[in-house]
Design a protein around this motif. Structure first.
Motif, PDB file in Angstrom:
ATOM      1  N   LYS A 164       0.676  -1.284   0.093  1.00 61.87           N
ATOM      2  CA  LYS A 164      -0.114   0.245   0.097  1.00 61.87           C
ATOM      3  C   LYS A 164       0.818   1.110  -0.063  1.00 61.87           C
ATOM      4  O   LYS A 164       1.870   1.299   0.870  1.00 61.87           O
ATOM      5  CB  LYS A 164      -0.946  -0.014   1.116  1.00 61.87           C
ATOM      6  N   GLY A 167      -1.564   7.146   1.865  1.00 59.01           N
ATOM      7  CA  GLY A 167      -2.693   7.675   1.561  1.00 59.01           C
ATOM      8  C   GLY A 167      -4.177   6.933   1.804  1.00 59.01           C
ATOM      9  O   GLY A 167      -4.282   6.137   2.623  1.00 59.01           O
ATOM     10  N   GLN A 168      -5.224   7.379   1.130  1.00 59.09           N
ATOM     11  CA  GLN A 168      -6.474   6.806   1.587  1.00 59.09           C
ATOM     12  C   GLN A 168      -6.822   5.266   0.940  1.00 59.09           C
ATOM     13  O   GLN A 168      -7.676   4.687   1.262  1.00 59.09           O
ATOM     14  CB  GLN A 168      -7.644   7.657   1.283  1.00 59.09           C
ATOM     15  N   GLU A 169      -6.306   5.591  -0.291  1.00 59.68           N
ATOM     16  CA  GLU A 169      -6.891   4.389  -1.399  1.00 59.68           C
ATOM     17  C   GLU A 169      -5.849   3.307  -0.942  1.00 59.68           C
ATOM     18  O   GLU A 169      -4.557   3.218  -1.052  1.00 59.68           O
ATOM     19  CB  GLU A 169      -6.338   4.653  -2.749  1.00 59.68           C
ATOM     20  N   ARG A 274      -0.085   1.590 -11.958  1.00 57.53           N
ATOM     21  CA  ARG A 274      -0.005   1.300 -10.612  1.00 57.53           C
ATOM     22  C   ARG A 274      -1.128   0.077 -10.259  1.00 57.53           C
ATOM     23  O   ARG A 274      -1.845  -0.052 -11.164  1.00 57.53           O
ATOM     24  CB  ARG A 274      -0.398   2.413  -9.637  1.00 57.53           C
TER      25      ARG A 274
ATOM     26  N   PHE B  89     -12.312  10.850  -2.757  1.00 60.19           N
ATOM     27  CA  PHE B  89     -10.930  11.191  -2.649  1.00 60.19           C
ATOM     28  C   PHE B  89     -10.382  10.100  -3.735  1.00 60.19           C
ATOM     29  O   PHE B  89      -9.214  10.297  -4.135  1.00 60.19           O
ATOM     30  CB  PHE B  89     -10.496  10.672  -1.520  1.00 60.19           C
ATOM     31  N   SER B  90     -11.146   9.129  -4.432  1.00 59.67           N
ATOM     32  CA  SER B  90     -10.561   8.224  -5.252  1.00 59.67           C
ATOM     33  C   SER B  90     -10.129   8.787  -6.533  1.00 59.67           C
ATOM     34  O   SER B  90      -9.443   8.388  -7.343  1.00 59.67           O
ATOM     35  CB  SER B  90     -11.392   7.070  -5.597  1.00 59.67           C
ATOM     36  N   MET B 152     -14.871   2.092   5.119  1.00 55.69           N
ATOM     37  CA  MET B 152     -13.667   1.473   4.874  1.00 55.69           C
ATOM     38  C   MET B 152     -12.663   2.230   5.975  1.00 55.69           C
ATOM     39  O   MET B 152     -12.772   3.524   6.182  1.00 55.69           O
ATOM     40  CB  MET B 152     -13.372   2.022   3.318  1.00 55.69           C
ATOM     41  N   ILE B 154      -9.996   3.975   6.499  1.00 59.51           N
ATOM     42  CA  ILE B 154      -9.064   4.891   6.049  1.00 59.51           C
ATOM     43  C   ILE B 154      -8.877   6.181   6.799  1.00 59.51           C
ATOM     44  O   ILE B 154      -9.672   6.302   7.854  1.00 59.51           O
ATOM     45  CB  ILE B 154      -9.545   5.472   4.610  1.00 59.51           C
ATOM     46  N   PRO B 155      -8.015   7.077   6.809  1.00 59.64           N
ATOM     47  CA  PRO B 155      -7.859   8.183   7.883  1.00 59.64           C
ATOM     48  C   PRO B 155      -9.077   9.055   7.743  1.00 59.64           C
ATOM     49  O   PRO B 155      -9.502   9.542   8.944  1.00 59.64           O
ATOM     50  CB  PRO B 155      -6.568   8.821   7.046  1.00 59.64           C
ATOM     51  N   LEU B 156      -9.725   9.243   6.695  1.00 59.29           N
ATOM     52  CA  LEU B 156     -10.807  10.050   6.693  1.00 59.29           C
ATOM     53  C   LEU B 156     -12.067   9.811   7.607  1.00 59.29           C
ATOM     54  O   LEU B 156     -12.683  10.321   8.249  1.00 59.29           O
ATOM     55  CB  LEU B 156     -11.437  10.206   5.168  1.00 59.29           C
TER      56      LEU B 156
END
Lengths: 376, 331
Positions: A164, A167-169, A274, B89-90, B152, B154-156
Motif C-alpha cells: 500500500k 494515502g486513503q486508497e 499502478r 477522494f479516489s 472503509m 481510512i484516515p478520513l
C-alpha cells in the motif's frame, strides 16, 4: 454425420445471436423511454468515430484478447477455465512487484520482465487447480472459480498491507516513469499518423496480436498442439495414443493461466501504471464469452474481443451522454454475453436442422456438393 | 427515471455532433452510485437545486469501474464542460494526471486535495461535525456506551470517529465509545448486512446510540438500530427521515452546498484549497421535524454552545488526519 456448412457455424450463428441481443437491448432502451437509434449512433461514434474512441475500444479489446485466448486454449483440451479473473489479478501482482522493486532502465526491458512476471504469476495460480484436476479429479470449474475469490482476498491483503502506498486508497504507488508503456498515439506518431494520446491503448495491443499468432501456431502447427486437441476430443483415444493426460492438463492450464496473467501488462502497466484493487474488472469472465463467440480460434477471439471492446467503450459513452443508468448498460452488455455465449445452442440447433433439411430436399448426388455450396 | 430533463441528452448529442464547447458544468459520482442516500446523493441534490434555481443543465455520470475515472474526466473536459465536479477522494490520482492537460477547465474535487492551478480542492472538517453529533449521542445515551460504525478503514473515517468520541466524552466524561470499521476495501461502503451485524454486536456490548459513517453500509446500521429500538445517527445527507424516532440526528456534510456553489460560480471558481467546517456551515447536526421530539432543550442548548465554541475557536476538536492518532478512542 450431417452438419451445416462451416461458414454458417462461424459467421451466421454469431451474427444471428448478436442481432437477437441487439433487438432485445433496443426494447430495453425503448422501455426506459430513450431512443435505441440514438443510442446505437452514440455507441458507434463514441467507440469507433475517433482515434480516441478506438484507443479505448482497443484497450478493452487487448484485455479481452488475453483472457479470451486463456479460455480458448483450455477449451481445446476440453477444460473450462473460469479462473481467468483471478489469474489476471495475480498477473497484476507480479507486474507490480517486478516494476516497483527493480529499477528498469527502459520500458522495453521492463515490458519483457513484466510479461515474464505476469505470465509466471498467472500460470502459478492456474497450476494448483490444474494439478488438483489432473491428479485428484477435482473439477476444474469449481476449483478455478474458488481461486478467483482467493486471488481477490490475496490482492486485498497485499494492497491494504505490504504494497500500500501512503494515502486513503488501497493501491500501490505509481510505477517509475521509465516503465510506462508508449500509447498507440506515441507509436503511430513515429509513423506520422495522428492518433489520440489520451486513450489508454498501448503497445501491449501488439503483444496481444502476437499472442494470437503464437497460439494459432501452437495449436495447429506443433505436436503439442495436436496432443492438446487430441486430448480434448477424446481422452481415452489420446491415452491410447500414448499422450499423458496429466501432462496435457498441466501444460494447457499453465499456458492458459499465463495468458490471463499477461493481461496485466495492458491494464496494470499500460493503463493504471499502478496496481489498484479489482484491477481485472471482470475481463476474466468476459474472456469466456469471447472464446465461445470466437469458437476458440485465435482469429475469432480477436474479432470477438474487438466487438466486446466496442460494447464496453460504447457503454461508457452511453453512460456519459444519455440518460441511461449504469445498471441498464450492464443489462445490455449481459444480453450480448447471454446470447453469444450461453444461448449458443438455442440458435445452433434449429439452424442446424434447417441446413440439414435444406441439404436433403434436392436429390443431392453426394455430400460434397453441400459443402461446396457452403464454401461459396 | 425522468429526473433529468430530456434537454440534457439532446444538448449533449448536439455538443458531440457539432463539437462545440458548451459551458455546462459536469458532475461525476463515485462508485457508490448517485442514489446512495448519503454522500453521492447529497452531491446530486446540490446539482438538482442548481437546476431548479437556474434552469440550467449539466452532464453527469455514474462510474462502473476505476478505469472510467480518467475517461470521464477527459470526456467532459473535451466536451467543454466547466466546471467539472467530482465526489470522492479516489479521483485524486486520475485528476492529478488529467488536470494539467486541460488548463482552461476548472476541476473541483470533494474530499481530496490535488495541487494544480486549475483545481479547487474541498475538504470538510468532519471532526467538528462529528463532535456535535457526538455530544448529542453522549447526552441521549442512558447506558453510557455509544457505538461508531465506519465504512472503509481510512484516515478520513477515523477522523469522523475521533471527533465523535471527543464529543461524546465532552458530554459525558465516563462514557465508553466502541468503534468498528466495516472493512478495508471500497466494498465496505456498500455492505448493509455487515453494518447490521456490527450494530447488533455493539448493542450486545451495551451501546444505545450508534453513529454510522459508512455510506450505503450505514443504511443497515440505521435499520437495525430502528428494529432494536435504539438511537442511530446518520451521515453526509440528512437521514433523519429514514426512521423517524430512531435516527437521533444526522451529521450533515454539505456536499450539496459544495456542488451547488461550484455550479453557481461557473468558470469563476476560486481554485485552491477550501476547508468547510462548522463556521462555514459545511458540517453540522441536522435537526428537523423528524427528530425534534428526540432533542431536549438541554441538548439543543449544549449543541448551540458547542457550535459557538468551535466557531470562536474556544473548542478545538482533534483532527485525526493531522497526526494520524486519536487520544479519545482506539480502533
Amino acid at each position: 454425420m450431417e452438419r451445416m456448412p462451416k461458414w454458417a457455424d462461424v459467421v451466421l450463428i454469431p451474427l444471428i445471436s448478436l442481432l437477437l441481443a441487439a433487438i432485445l437491448s433496443a426494447l430495453v432502451i425503448l422501455a426506459i423511454g430513450e431512443s435505441p437509434v440514438e443510442a446505437l449512433k452514440l455507441m458507434v461514434s463514441g467507440a469507433l468515430g475517433s482515434t480516441y474512441g478506438w484507443g479505448y475500444t482497443l484497450y478493452y479489446a487487448t484485455n479481452f484478447i488475453f483472457t479470451g485466448l486463456c479460455v480458448a486454449i483450455a477449451f481445446h483440451a476440453r477444460m473450462f477455465n473460469i479462473g481467468g479473473e483471478g489469474q489476471a489479478l495475480l498477473g497484476g501482482l507480479g507486474v507490480a512487484i517486478v516494476l516497483l522493486y527493480i529499477p528498469w532502465p527502459h520500458w522495453t526491458i521492463a515490458l519483457i520482465a513484466a510479461i515474464v512476471a505476469a505470465g509466471a504469476f498467472g500460470a502459478a495460480w492456474a497450476a494448483i487447480p490444474a494439478y488438483l484436476q489432473a491428479k485428484r479429479g477435482s473439477h476444474i470449474v469449481i476449483t478455478t472459480i474458488m481461486f478467483n475469490f482467493i486471488a481477490a482476498a490475496l490482492l486485498n491483503w497485499a494492497l491494504v498491507g505490504p504494497l500500500k502506498a501512503p494515502g486513503q486508497e488501497p493501491a500501490t504507488s505509481s510505477f517509475p516513469e521509465a516503465t510506462h508503456l508508449p500509447t498507440l498515439g506515441d507509436v503511430f506518431g513515429v509513423f506520422g499518423i495522428e492518433w489520440s494520446h489520451a486513450a489508454p491503448a498501448n503497445v501491449s495491443f501488439f503483444i496481444a496480436i502476437l499472442a494470437c499468432f503464437a497460439l494459432w501456431a501452437l495449436i495447429w502447427r506443433t505436436r503439442l498442439g495436436y496432443e492438446i486437441r487430441a486430448f480434448g476430443h477424446s481422452e481415452p483415444a489420446a491415452r491410447y495414443a500414448g499422450i499423458s493426460p496429466t501432462r496435457i492438463i498441466m501444460i494447457a492450464m499453465l499456458i492458459s493461466g499465463a495468458l490471463a496473467g499477461c493481461m496485466a501488462i495492458n491494464n496494470v502497466q499500460g493503463e493504471a501504471e499502478r496496481l489498484v484493487l479489482n484491477a481485472a474488472e471482470g475481463a476474466g469472465f468476459i474472456g469466456i464469452a469471447v472464446a465461445l463467440m470466437g469458437r476458440s480460434h485465435p482469429f475469432g477471439v480477436f474479432l470477438a474481443a474487438v466487438l466486446f471492446g466496442f460494447l464496453y467503450q460504447g457503454g461508457a459513452e452511453l453512460a456519459l451522454w444519455m440518460n441511461i443508468q449504469r445498471e441498464l448498460i450492464v443489462v445490455i452488455q449481459a444480453l450480448v454475453i447471454l446470447f453469444t455465449g450461453a444461448l449458443d445452442n438455442m440458435i445452433r440447433m434449429p439452424l442446424e436442422k434447417l441446413f440439414v433439411a435444406a441439404g436433403r430436399q434436392p436429390p443431392a448426388p453426394d455430400r460434397k456438393s453441400t459443402s461446396a455450396e457452403g464454401a461459396q | 427515471m425522468t429526473f433529468m430533463p430530456k434537454l440534457l441528452g439532446t444538448a449533449a448529442a448536439l455538443a458531440l455532433s457539432a463539437g462545440a464547447a458548451l459551458a455546462d458544468p459536469a458532475l461525476i459520482f463515485d462508485l457508490g452510485g448517485k442514489f446512495d442516500k448519503s454522500f453521492n446523493e447529497s452531491a446530486y441534490n446540490g446539482a438538482q437545486r442548481w437546476v431548479e434555481e437556474t434552469g440550467g443543465s449539466y452532464n453527469e455520470v455514474e462510474l462502473q469501474s476505476d478505469a472510467q475515472r480518467e475517461q470521464a474526466l477527459r470526456r467532459f473536459a473535451e466536451n467543454g464542460n466547466d466546471p467539472i465536479v467530482m465526489a470522492g477522494f479516489s479521483f485524486m490520482t486520475p485528476l492529478a494526471e488529467v488536470a494539467p492537460d486541460y488548463p482552461d477547465t476548472t476541476f473541483v474535487i470533494i474530499d481530496g486535495v490535488v495541487e494544480a492551478p486549475n483545481v479547487k480542492s474541498i475538504i470538510f472538517s468532519e471532526h467538528e461535525g462529528s463532535y456535535l453529533v457526538g455530544m448529542l449521542a453522549g447526552m441521549a445515551s442512558e447506558t453510557g456506551t455509544v457505538g461508531f460504525v465506519g465504512g472503509m478503514d481510512i484516515p478520513l473515517i477515523r477522523k469522523f470517529a475521533c471527533g465523535y468520541a471527543e464529543g461524546v466524552l465532552a458530554a459525558n466524561p465516563d462514557a465508553t465509545v466502541i468503534a468498528n470499521m466495516t472493512g478495508t476495501t471500497p466494498a465496505a461502503w456498500n455492505d448493509p448486512v455487515r453494518g447490521s451485524e456490527l450494530t447488533l454486536a455493539q448493542i450486545g456490548q451495551g451501546a444505545d446510540v450508534v453513529f454510522a459513517a459508512a455510506g450505503g453500509t450505514g443504511l443497515g446500521v440505521l435499520q437495525t438500530a430502528a428494529d432494536e429500538g435504539i438511537y442511530s445517527i446518520g451521515v453526509d445527507a440528512n437521514q433523519n427521515y429514514l426512521h423517524p424516532g430512531s435516527v437521533l440526528t444526522s451529521m450533515l456534510k454539505r456536499v450539496d452546498n459544495a456542488v451547488y456553489d461550484a455550479f453557481m460560480a461557473g468558470d469563476e471558481i476560486e481554485t485552491g484549497l477550501a476547508m468547510l467546517g462548522v463556521a462555514e456551515d459545511g458540517v453540522g447536526a441536522a435537526i428537523d421535524e423528524h427528530n425534534q421530539d428526540l432533542i431536549t432543550d438541554e441538548m439543543q442548548a449544549a449543541l448551540d454552545e458547542a457550535r459557538a465554541g468551535i466557531e470562536a475557536g474556544e473548542i478545538e476538536v482533534h483532527d485525526y488526519t493531522s497526526d494520524e492518532s486519536c487520544p479519545s478512542v482506539s480502533f
